[in-house]
Design an enzyme around this catalytic site. Structure first.
Site, PDB file in Angstrom:
ATOM      1  N   ASN A  67       0.828  -1.216   0.000  1.00 53.49           N
ATOM      2  CA  ASN A  67       0.000   0.000   0.000  1.00 53.49           C
ATOM      3  C   ASN A  67       0.853   1.253   0.000  1.00 53.49           C
ATOM      4  O   ASN A  67       0.508   2.253  -0.639  1.00 53.49           O
ATOM      5  CB  ASN A  67      -0.930   0.000   1.212  1.00 53.49           C
ATOM      6  N   ASP A  68       1.969   1.219   0.730  1.00 59.94           N
ATOM      7  CA  ASP A  68       2.886   2.357   0.683  1.00 59.94           C
ATOM      8  C   ASP A  68       3.359   2.600  -0.743  1.00 59.94           C
ATOM      9  O   ASP A  68       3.374   3.736  -1.231  1.00 59.94           O
ATOM     10  CB  ASP A  68       4.101   2.084   1.570  1.00 59.94           C
ATOM     11  N   VAL A  69       3.775   1.527  -1.409  1.00 55.02           N
ATOM     12  CA  VAL A  69       4.322   1.663  -2.754  1.00 55.02           C
ATOM     13  C   VAL A  69       3.254   2.147  -3.738  1.00 55.02           C
ATOM     14  O   VAL A  69       3.488   3.072  -4.541  1.00 55.02           O
ATOM     15  CB  VAL A  69       4.926   0.330  -3.222  1.00 55.02           C
TER      16      VAL A  69
END
Length: 414
Positions: free
Chosen positions: A184-186
């Protein structure tokens, strides 16, 4: 691939765009690295003596010339390229003043503080927009700027849990499992970079910036894609399928005699070619397997038949022969095998960069996947050490003389 670490003779498409990066950890830093790769001047603002906490998220750490650990983690090195680091204590009014001076010469501000945290410094969107109306202000949080969870701290794994991906990851008869990359960060970083580019286009047309409000949970829900829409369509809650595809059979990992492969027959012609090549056209006479919809309904039986076939030969055999028939087939590589894969090497998916602390020469990083014919990405700066460019930025960007810089250091502002 050996990288240039000085000014690129072919400026990228974002040459002339300056990004003030107040972010830390992964989501926003992955975004600003993309912008840096495309030519933006990214100034990473960090706390004096402390810096971005992911510098310490190891081991492994970069080894120094004498073999000792530097404290620069692989996690940090994965997001730090094409940035310059300046240390500023924004808890002090003089630090806030420096940040605003840098904002006056910037196009974008990227931040991932908890909702409301920056207002006490006068660095919240409303304050910045009133003073610098052309600034594109990108905010990344766990849950967004509003809603009942807005003030909660939010990390990738929490979004994976709340957003459902953990519930459908793992083997059918096993427990839920997280995706082992902070996915999700990426992906939020990707959405953020896209949004910033759109906002810059709007700014160029109107002169006005805007706030971009991105949430890890929103992004997780958005990339449920077919699994989420399948549920919205039929009301059936998706289950864990291991490597299996919810809508195509066979399409998963199968065990060959010496390892695992991915086999995917995305249409009826491909399944026919597979059956014909392996001498199993009789499978098409079985009503359970004759069409993809029936194979999905009889998933276990269909995959069991395919598994029997695949186990009769080696992984290399299947990859070679089925690829000739235009059937999706690949090895399941371990991470070391990924970087030795001839296709990965042909696509130059690693880059060497000289780092001032590195032992024995340049360090090897994952390169950008963006290939552009006229404005290729550039690799100008390796991940900076903490505060490496403080004097350079205050001198070159703000025109600050040495005496003023020394006093700021003495006062603990930088």
């Amino acid at each position: 691939m050996k990288a240039e670490t000085s000014a690129d003779p072919k400026p990228g498409p974002l040459n002339g765009v300056r990004v003030l990066d107040l972010s830390r950890v992964l989501a926003a830093p992955s975004c600003t690295q993309i912008l840096g790769d495309l030519g933006a001047d990214v100034i990473k603002v960090e706390r004096p003596l402390v810096g971005d906490e992911i510098r310490g998220w190891g081991p492994p750490f970069l080894r120094a010339k004498d073999g000792s650990e530097t404290g620069e983690s692989g996690y940090y090195l994965s997001t730090g390229r094409n940035k310059r680091s300046v240390t500023i204590d924004m808890s002090k009014p003089e630090g806030v003043s420096l940040i605003k001076q840098l904002l006056a010469k910037s196009d974008v501000l990227a931040e991932n503080f908890k909702v409301g945290s920056l207002s006490k410094f006068g660095l919240d969107y409303e304050s910045i927009h009133s003073e610098f109306p052309s600034i594109v202000y990108c905010s990344i949080t766990g849950y967004g700027q509003d809603g009942p969870y807005a003030k909660r701290p939010g990390y990738d794994m929490a979004a994976q849990g709340l957003g459902g991906i953990i519930s459908i990851t793992g083997e059918a008869d096993g427990p839920p499992s997280k995706v082992p990359i902070a996915v999700n960060d990426v992906i939020t970083g990707l959405y953020a970079s896209i949004s910033i580019l759109a906002a810059l286009k709007h700014r160029d047309l109107t002169g006005l910036g805007q706030q971009i409000d991105l949430a890890l949970l929103d992004v997780q829900v958005a990339w449920l894609y077919n699994q989420g829409v399948n549920y919205l369509l039929n009301g059936e809650v998706p289950k864990r399928l291991g490597t299996g595809h919810p809508n195509i059979v066979p399409y998963q990992a199968f065990e060959a005699s010496d390892g695992f492969i991915i086999l995917g027959t995305a249409n009826e012609d491909a399944f026919y070619r597979f059956c014909e090549f392996t001498g199993n056209l009789s499978l098409l006479d079985d009503p359970r397997f004759c069409r993809n919809a029936e194979r999905v309904r009889n998933r276990k039986a269909a995959n069991d038949e395919v598994q029997k076939i695949i186990y009769t030969n080696t992984a290399d055999f299947w990859v070679s022969e089925l690829s000739k028939l235009n059937i999706t087939c690949s090895r399941v590589n371990t991470i070391d095998q990924v970087f030795e894969d001839p296709q990965v090497q042909a696509r130059k998916m690693t880059v060497e960069m000289n780092h001032p602390l590195a032992e024995g020469g340049p360090i090897r990083l994952i390169s950008s996947p963006i290939k552009m014919s006229e404005t290729p990405v550039s690799y100008r700066y390796p991940p900076p050490t903490l505060g490496q460019h403080t004097d350079e930025i205050l001198s070159d960007v703000l025109g600050m003389d040495e005496a003023v810089r020394k006093k700021l250091k003495t006062d603990g502002i930088i």
